[in-house]
Write a protein that holds these residues in place. Structure first.
Motif, PDB file in Angstrom:
ATOM      1  N   TRP A 100      -7.226   5.944   1.105  1.00 32.07           N
ATOM      2  CA  TRP A 100      -6.137   5.917   1.947  1.00 32.07           C
ATOM      3  C   TRP A 100      -4.984   6.858   1.078  1.00 32.07           C
ATOM      4  N   ARG A 101      -3.958   7.257   1.910  1.00 34.92           N
ATOM      5  CA  ARG A 101      -2.947   7.994   1.061  1.00 34.92           C
ATOM      6  C   ARG A 101      -1.599   7.170   1.396  1.00 34.92           C
ATOM      7  N   PRO A 102      -0.727   7.498   0.651  1.00 30.53           N
ATOM      8  CA  PRO A 102       0.642   6.666   0.748  1.00 30.53           C
ATOM      9  C   PRO A 102       1.281   6.869   2.159  1.00 30.53           C
ATOM     10  N   LEU A 103       2.160   6.206   2.619  1.00 30.93           N
ATOM     11  CA  LEU A 103       2.834   6.307   3.914  1.00 30.93           C
ATOM     12  C   LEU A 103       3.968   7.453   3.378  1.00 30.93           C
ATOM     13  N   HIS A 104       3.962   8.218   4.478  1.00 37.55           N
ATOM     14  CA  HIS A 104       5.207   9.280   4.249  1.00 37.55           C
ATOM     15  C   HIS A 104       6.429   8.752   4.904  1.00 37.55           C
ATOM     16  N   SER A 105       7.582   9.290   4.367  1.00 39.72           N
ATOM     17  CA  SER A 105       8.835   8.512   4.959  1.00 39.72           C
ATOM     18  C   SER A 105       8.952   8.947   6.480  1.00 39.72           C
ATOM     19  N   GLY A 106       9.367   7.963   7.013  1.00 41.40           N
ATOM     20  CA  GLY A 106       9.218   7.937   8.668  1.00 41.40           C
ATOM     21  C   GLY A 106       8.281   7.947   9.556  1.00 41.40           C
ATOM     22  N   GLU A 107       7.207   7.915   8.870  1.00 44.14           N
ATOM     23  CA  GLU A 107       5.594   7.537   9.271  1.00 44.14           C
ATOM     24  C   GLU A 107       5.641   6.289   9.791  1.00 44.14           C
ATOM     25  N   ARG A 108       4.747   6.259  10.932  1.00 43.65           N
ATOM     26  CA  ARG A 108       4.733   5.067  11.577  1.00 43.65           C
ATOM     27  C   ARG A 108       3.343   4.176  11.294  1.00 43.65           C
ATOM     28  N   THR A 109       3.476   2.766  11.038  1.00 43.15           N
ATOM     29  CA  THR A 109       2.039   2.280  10.899  1.00 43.15           C
ATOM     30  C   THR A 109       2.457   0.660  11.293  1.00 43.15           C
TER      31      THR A 109
ATOM     32  N   GLU B  62      12.138   4.953   1.844  1.00 39.10           N
ATOM     33  CA  GLU B  62      12.091   5.938   0.657  1.00 39.10           C
ATOM     34  C   GLU B  62      11.038   5.921  -0.189  1.00 39.10           C
ATOM     35  N   PRO B  63      10.533   7.036  -0.679  1.00 35.89           N
ATOM     36  CA  PRO B  63       9.294   7.078  -1.642  1.00 35.89           C
ATOM     37  C   PRO B  63       9.375   6.129  -2.725  1.00 35.89           C
ATOM     38  N   GLY B  64       8.226   5.603  -3.085  1.00 39.29           N
ATOM     39  CA  GLY B  64       8.204   4.563  -4.173  1.00 39.29           C
ATOM     40  C   GLY B  64       7.207   3.607  -4.004  1.00 39.29           C
TER      41      GLY B  64
ATOM     42  N   GLU C 124       4.046  11.000  -1.355  1.00 33.76           N
ATOM     43  CA  GLU C 124       3.245  12.030  -1.106  1.00 33.76           C
ATOM     44  C   GLU C 124       2.001  12.332  -2.135  1.00 33.76           C
ATOM     45  N   GLY C 125       0.798  12.848  -2.159  1.00 34.57           N
ATOM     46  CA  GLY C 125      -0.052  12.948  -3.081  1.00 34.57           C
ATOM     47  C   GLY C 125      -1.215  12.059  -3.331  1.00 34.57           C
ATOM     48  N   LEU C 126      -1.875  12.198  -4.286  1.00 28.66           N
ATOM     49  CA  LEU C 126      -2.818  11.170  -4.607  1.00 28.66           C
ATOM     50  C   LEU C 126      -2.460  10.043  -5.486  1.00 28.66           C
ATOM     51  N   ARG C 127      -2.309   8.980  -5.040  1.00 26.38           N
ATOM     52  CA  ARG C 127      -1.769   7.701  -5.523  1.00 26.38           C
ATOM     53  C   ARG C 127      -2.801   6.507  -5.343  1.00 26.38           C
ATOM     54  N   ARG C 128      -2.668   5.524  -6.189  1.00 23.91           N
ATOM     55  CA  ARG C 128      -3.426   4.460  -5.744  1.00 23.91           C
ATOM     56  C   ARG C 128      -2.555   3.630  -4.770  1.00 23.91           C
ATOM     57  N   VAL C 129      -3.457   3.292  -3.601  1.00 22.25           N
ATOM     58  CA  VAL C 129      -2.897   2.730  -2.611  1.00 22.25           C
ATOM     59  C   VAL C 129      -3.729   1.424  -2.216  1.00 22.25           C
TER      60      VAL C 129
ATOM     61  N   ILE D 123      -3.201  -9.483   4.158  1.00 24.24           N
ATOM     62  CA  ILE D 123      -2.254  -8.771   4.595  1.00 24.24           C
ATOM     63  C   ILE D 123      -2.649  -7.429   4.555  1.00 24.24           C
ATOM     64  N   GLU D 124      -2.686  -6.555   5.618  1.00 23.60           N
ATOM     65  CA  GLU D 124      -3.323  -5.322   5.452  1.00 23.60           C
ATOM     66  C   GLU D 124      -2.022  -4.380   6.210  1.00 23.60           C
ATOM     67  N   ILE D 125      -1.723  -3.234   5.416  1.00 26.73           N
ATOM     68  CA  ILE D 125      -0.644  -2.125   5.917  1.00 26.73           C
ATOM     69  C   ILE D 125      -1.906  -1.100   6.323  1.00 26.73           C
ATOM     70  N   VAL D 126      -1.663  -0.702   7.303  1.00 26.01           N
ATOM     71  CA  VAL D 126      -2.788   0.450   7.972  1.00 26.01           C
ATOM     72  C   VAL D 126      -2.325   1.885   7.590  1.00 26.01           C
ATOM     73  N   TYR D 127      -2.607   2.100   6.242  1.00 22.85           N
ATOM     74  CA  TYR D 127      -2.355   3.324   5.823  1.00 22.85           C
ATOM     75  C   TYR D 127      -2.993   4.493   6.584  1.00 22.85           C
ATOM     76  N   PRO D 128      -2.708   5.572   6.488  1.00 23.97           N
ATOM     77  CA  PRO D 128      -3.609   6.867   7.332  1.00 23.97           C
ATOM     78  C   PRO D 128      -4.545   7.035   6.092  1.00 23.97           C
TER      79      PRO D 128
END
Lengths: 731, 338
Positions: free
Chosen positions: B162-171, B240-242, B263-268, B298-303
């Motif tokens: 999974w990748r981090p959620l982008h700012s403004g991206e819906r999930t 906001e990113p973080g 953005e980028g490769l991060r632990r998700v 609890i799940e966040i549906v990351y892209p």
């Protein structure tokens, strides 16, 4: 203990269930699990598919054979023909041990069926005898007269049965010479083995270690080559002896001595491999190894990534060794290490480095994967033609016990192959030759001959009974073979190619020729090997090899002086003079008779052998020196070597044995007849070129077929001609 | 023709029944096994996972300067080598060698004695037996390597799957509730939730206890929570990113869940799970949920990460191929038989 095993099983089962669950397939990803899945699935699917293909194709193959008129076994009087060859089994010893009740199985075989002397060949040497056995022809047709022949050009000895030459086409790449094409390996034996004829009629054969089958010829069946299969260095067996002892003069026949240095507790040296033919400055390829002394009587040997602990007088198992030629090309071999001594001097013996049957450098079986199959089924095994290292016992490197270990190990390997073949081949021919009988009698005859010069009477120990133990062990083998062949459709023959006798005195035939004016040495020529000391401009005849004497014929030999039209007369003259040659120091006749080979052999190759074949008396043989063309100054020599028994004498004195589980009508069966007999039993016509004639073997109910055969004909017949030629070359 | 059709249909039905029966049997076996393993492995993983996450963070910090595909290749190669060496020392190489030799010998028997059906059937039987033996010898090393390999793969999964959620991206955020709780009767979680403008969820006016999600800069809640099917769902947008800790209030309990925006490769960590050891294995980056909160996960549906080499699901294939290739190539060097 029981509980822990049960617990372990439960855990394993639970783990298996875990792994099988689809939901946890994720767990199955990765190298560890990949190994398990990959290897087993590949094997499983290959097995499944090959089985399926084989089963579906079997009727088609059967139909194909049927339509081509090769309906095997249709005219056969036998379902399976098993020939167990015990090289050199001596009938008088068999008589003795049977009478003493030490060979109950052979006694049973003789009582139920047949026991006869089996006429051998002239000369009674294994390569000659087994070539005659397998072709059914006299030596004049198969062209094998001895282990060695001589170069007509250089007079140097050469192997008589095979010629191996590297490929002549190479691509040069810097200092590398990349061979293009395969090396030339040519079988010099002529004639068609009888199992090839059986194969042409759809009958399957399994042929194990029958001499003079290298390189293997294609036929319908499986074959593992034997005598004349070289070691990795291309020789017929070169052992290596590593020692810290100061170098002494002299060398070993069939071996090499390498001086090593001890650095602390470590000795480093190289195994010597074949010549590196892909590098111009190659020399012999080497494989380094290291020996670490880890105790008073223990070392650790490290070679080619393998590590073996080794005690004093212990052999390693077969060790795979790799020689790197460069450009990623490797040559693989196998050898065994034997630790002889650590103190005061380090001594290590390494067997000749043999062709690895798992990845053979030369073709040693038919089909080529058969040797691999055997190594996978039973582990590594000796592949060298003469696997038992007699030279190292002769040289005193090995003692009786360590030599005997090699013989027993080789026989055990052979047994496994043999019984596997018996299990696999329920219809067809099964032939296996055991060499241990020959090698042990050669080296231990001194212990059963009280007058032998090689036995000083001081040698005690259990090896004095080695020959008796050998015969009882072979009897046990025969017993188990009989058990495996107890069906009515199987004919079992136990045979030897020749018998055995003492070799007490060697006759230097070159000295005899010199004394009688037929051979002249150069000044300082005495003692030089390979006939290098002979003055060819004045020499009419010379001795090389074990069989006899060659004439120096003009137009045939490069420096010949005997006119071709005088050669016949000279042959007769030599035969007459040699016959009855007496050993003055013992008063015994040394040579019973000599044979003019041009008269006793028939066939296109009869002139390729020695001109005179010498039939020695019991106790005599060609001397060691004469065999390698090294004239001495003495006609007769005491043989003090461990090689103390031999059979290269007058063939009438060393017949082989023939045991059969059925009655045989013929009183004087000959080795040359067995191939024809096998063909006849399978209902296959005996080819006209075969000299042997079928023996009359009873059917399973004990009755002989009328007129020799069920249909009243002379066996299955002869392809062309009305009679089977009697081989004049067979004794 | 009818007979053939009938036979085919009945045959297919029989196969389906057999398949179901096997599935059912395996399912029961698994349940029994799970009941035994869960009390043992769950606390073990509770300790191991945080430690592995620290190691994973260090490893990926080291690999951060290099391209993602290169990092995956290096890790796969290393895994191949490590597993190869481990395999050599934990497996019975002699027995594996013998079983493999038997397999080859019997395969060659099929080739050499192809005209003899008796020999072929015997060889088939021996072949299958040798394969079973090989499988049994493989089991020990597989079992030994299984846990470390899974821990490692799970760590890799938190980066490549999974990748981090982008700012403004819906999930969506899904909170799965414990099915054993009787929501309607005990009223612990009210089904009727109301959305508040301040992005806080409040229970309905009758003051039944419910779930609220505290707002934070990294998240904008658009809709929710929407109950149903044993779970509650929020539709959200990245802020906001973080790296944030979302705070869910469920009655008296406060439950946290990590959120990564950027953005980028991060632990998700896509899911924070309960005490079940299998889900803990697959989602190691966060501590397991406290017991008796009534929340299963609890799940966040990351892209998913979008790459045919190291992206979602593809990274597993790449890892498998590269590590296997490394193991096969280096097999002779390490003198390992498998």
């Amino acid at each position: 203990m029981h509980t822990s095993r049960t617990a372990r099983r439960i855990v394993l089962l639970a783990a298996l269930v875990t792994l099988l669950l689809p939901a946890h397939a994720f767990a199955y990803i990765g190298p560890g699990a990949g190994f398990a899945v990959g290897t087993t699935l590949v094997a499983f699917f290959t097995a499944f598919l090959s089985g399926l293909v084989a089963i579906f194709l079997w009727p088609a193959r059967w139909l194909f054979r049927f339509l081509r008129g090769r309906r095997a076994h249709a005219r056969a009087r036998v379902k399976r023909f098993v020939i167990l060859g015990l090289d050199g089994m001596e009938p008088t010893l068999a008589d003795r041990f049977m009478a003493e009740g030490k060979m109950p199985n052979l006694s049973r075989l003789a009582e139920k069926g047949t026991f006869r002397r089996l006429g051998t060949t002239l000369p009674p040497l294994s390569p000659v005898a087994w070539s005659t056995f397998l072709t059914g022809c006299n030596p004049g047709k198969h062209g094998i007269f001895d282990f060695l022949t001589r170069s007509k050009q250089s007079y140097l000895p050469a192997l008589s049965s095979v010629s191996i030459q590297g490929t002549s086409r190479v691509w040069r790449l810097g200092s590398y010479r990349i061979p293009v094409g395969k090396p030339s390996i040519r079988l010099l034996r002529h004639g068609k083995p009888f199992w090839n004829v059986l194969g042409e009629h759809g009958i399957f054969s399994s042929v194990l270690r029958v001499p003079i089958t290298f390189p293997p010829e294609p036929f319908r069946g499986v074959l593992l080559s034997a005598m004349c299969v070289p070691d990795l260095r291309g020789s017929q067996g070169t052992f290596t002896y590593y020692t810290t002892k100061p170098a002494t003069e002299g060398e070993y026949i069939g071996g090499e001595r390498i001086h090593v240095k001890r650095e602390g507790n470590v000795i480093r040296a190289d195994l010597i491999g074949p010549e590196n033919e892909i590098r111009e400055d190659g020399g012999a390829m080497r494989c380094p190894f290291e020996v670490t002394i880890v105790g008073k009587d223990e070392v650790v040997v490290r070679v080619s990534g393998e590590t073996h602990r080794l005690g004093l007088r212990q052999y390693t198992p077969w060790v795979k060794v790799t020689f790197k030629a460069g450009l990623g090309i490797k040559v693989r071999g196998i050898c065994e290490f034997l630790l002889l001594r650590i103190e005061p001097e380090f001594e290590l013996y390494v067997t000749p480095i043999q062709i690895d049957p798992d990845k053979p450098a030369l073709p040693i079986s038919h089909p080529s994967v058969y040797c691999t199959y055997l190594s996978k089924a039973q582990g590594l095994y000796a592949t060298l033609g003469l696997a038992e290292d007699t030279w190292s016992l002769n040289a005193g490197i090995l003692d009786d016990e360590t030599y005997l270990h090699q013989c027993l190990e080789t026989d055990a390997e052979r047994e496994t192959m043999f019984f596997d073949a018996l299990d696999k081949v329920r219809r067809g021919l099964c032939v296996c030759v055991f060499d241990g009988t020959d090698r042990i009698q050669h080296m231990f005859w001194r212990y059963i001959d009280p007058d032998h010069p090689a036995d000083d009477g001081k040698t005690e120990g259990r090896q004095r009974g080695a020959i008796e133990e050998l015969y009882t062990r072979m009897d046990d083998l025969v017993g188990r073979t009989m058990d495996a062949c107890d069906d009515e459709g199987t004919v079992l023959m136990v045979i030897s190619d020749h018998g055995f006798n003492a070799f007490r005195r060697g006759v230097d035939l070159n000295v005899w020729l010199e004394q009688n004016g037929y051979l002249v040495l150069k000044p300082e020529g005495r003692g030089r090997k390979y006939l290098a000391g002979v003055d060819w401009s004045k020499t009419k005849a010379y001795c090389l090899g074990l069989a006899g004497i060659w004439l120096n014929v003009r137009g045939r030999e490069s420096q010949g002086i005997v006119e071709p039209d005088e050669a016949g007369k000279l042959r007769d003259e030599l035969c007459e003079k040699l016959g009855g040659l007496r050993d003055d120091s013992t008063g015994e006749i040394a040579v019973m008779r000599a044979f003019n080979s041009h008269k006793v052999y028939r066939g296109p190759y009869r002139k390729d052998g020695p001109d005179i074949i010498v039939g020695f008396n019991r106790g005599y043989r060609v001397s060691w020196e004469a065999a390698i063309g090294q004239p001495t100054d003495c006609l007769f020599h005491d043989n003090t070597k461990a090689w103390s028994g031999d059979h290269c004498i007058d063939p009438k004195l060393v017949p082989g044995v023939l045991f059969c589980n059925r009655k045989i009508e013929d009183d004087s069966p000959r080795l040359i007849d067995l191939g024809a007999t096998a063909l006849d039993m399978f209902g296959v016509a005996v080819p006209a070129q075969m000299d042997g004639r079928p023996l009359t073997v009873a059917d399973s109910d004990g009755t002989f077929p009328s007129n020799g055969r069920p249909d009243g004909s002379h066996g299955a017949g002869v392809s062309t001609g009305s009679t089977v030629e009697k081989a004049s070359g067979a004794a | 023709m009818d007979t053939v059709n009938s036979l085919l249909i009945h045959g297919a039905n029989a196969l389906l029944w057999l398949w179901d029966a096997i599935g059912s049997l395996l399912g029961r076996l698994w349940s029994a096994l799970d009941a035994i393993l869960d009390p043992i492995l769950s606390p073990v993983l509770a300790v191991l996972n945080p430690a592995c996450t620290v190691v994973g963070d260090v490893v990926y910090a080291v690999l951060s300067p290099v391209p993602v595909w290169f990092g995956l290749t290096v890790l796969s190669l290393l895994a191949g080598v490590v597993m190869l060496v481990a395999f050599r020392y934990v497996s019975n190489q002699e027995a594996i060698g013998r079983a493999k030799d038997d397999i080859k010998a019997n395969l060659l028997t099929l080739k050499l004695y192809k005209d003899d059906l008796r020999v072929m059937f015997h060889a088939q039987g021996r072949l299958l037996w040798a394969i079973l033996r090989l499988q049994r010898y493989m089991l020990t090393p597989v079992l030994v390597m299984l846990l470390p390999m899974l821990l490692g793969l799970a760590q890799m999964g938190t980066r490549y799957q999974w990748r981090p959620l982008h700012s403004g991206e819906r999930t969506l955020i899904r909170m799965k509730l414990d099915e054993s709780l009787e929501f309607a009767e005990n009223g612990r979680f009210a089904a009727d939730m109301r959305y508040a403008e301040d992005t806080t969820y409040t229970p309905v006016a009758d003051a039944k206890p419910g779930v609220t999600l505290e707002g934070c800069a990294g998240l904008i809640v658009e809709v929710g929570p929407i109950p149903g099917g044993g779970e509650m769902v929020w539709r959200v947008r990245g802020g906001e990113p973080g790296r944030y800790q979302l705070r869910f209030h469920a009655g008296d309990d406060v439950i946290e869940k990590e959120l990564v925006v950027g953005e980028g490769l991060r632990r998700v960590s896509a899911t924070r799970v309960g005490s079940d050891w299998t889900t803990q294995l697959l989602h190691p980056a966060e501590r397991r949920l406290p017991d008796r909160t009534g929340v299963e996960s609890i799940e966040i549906v990351y892209p998913g990460v979008d790459s045919r080499v190291y992206g979602a699901n593809w990274w597993v294939l790449s890892f498998f191929v590269i590590s296997m290739a490394a193991a096969l190539i280096l097999k002779p060097v390490f003198r390992v038989r498998f």
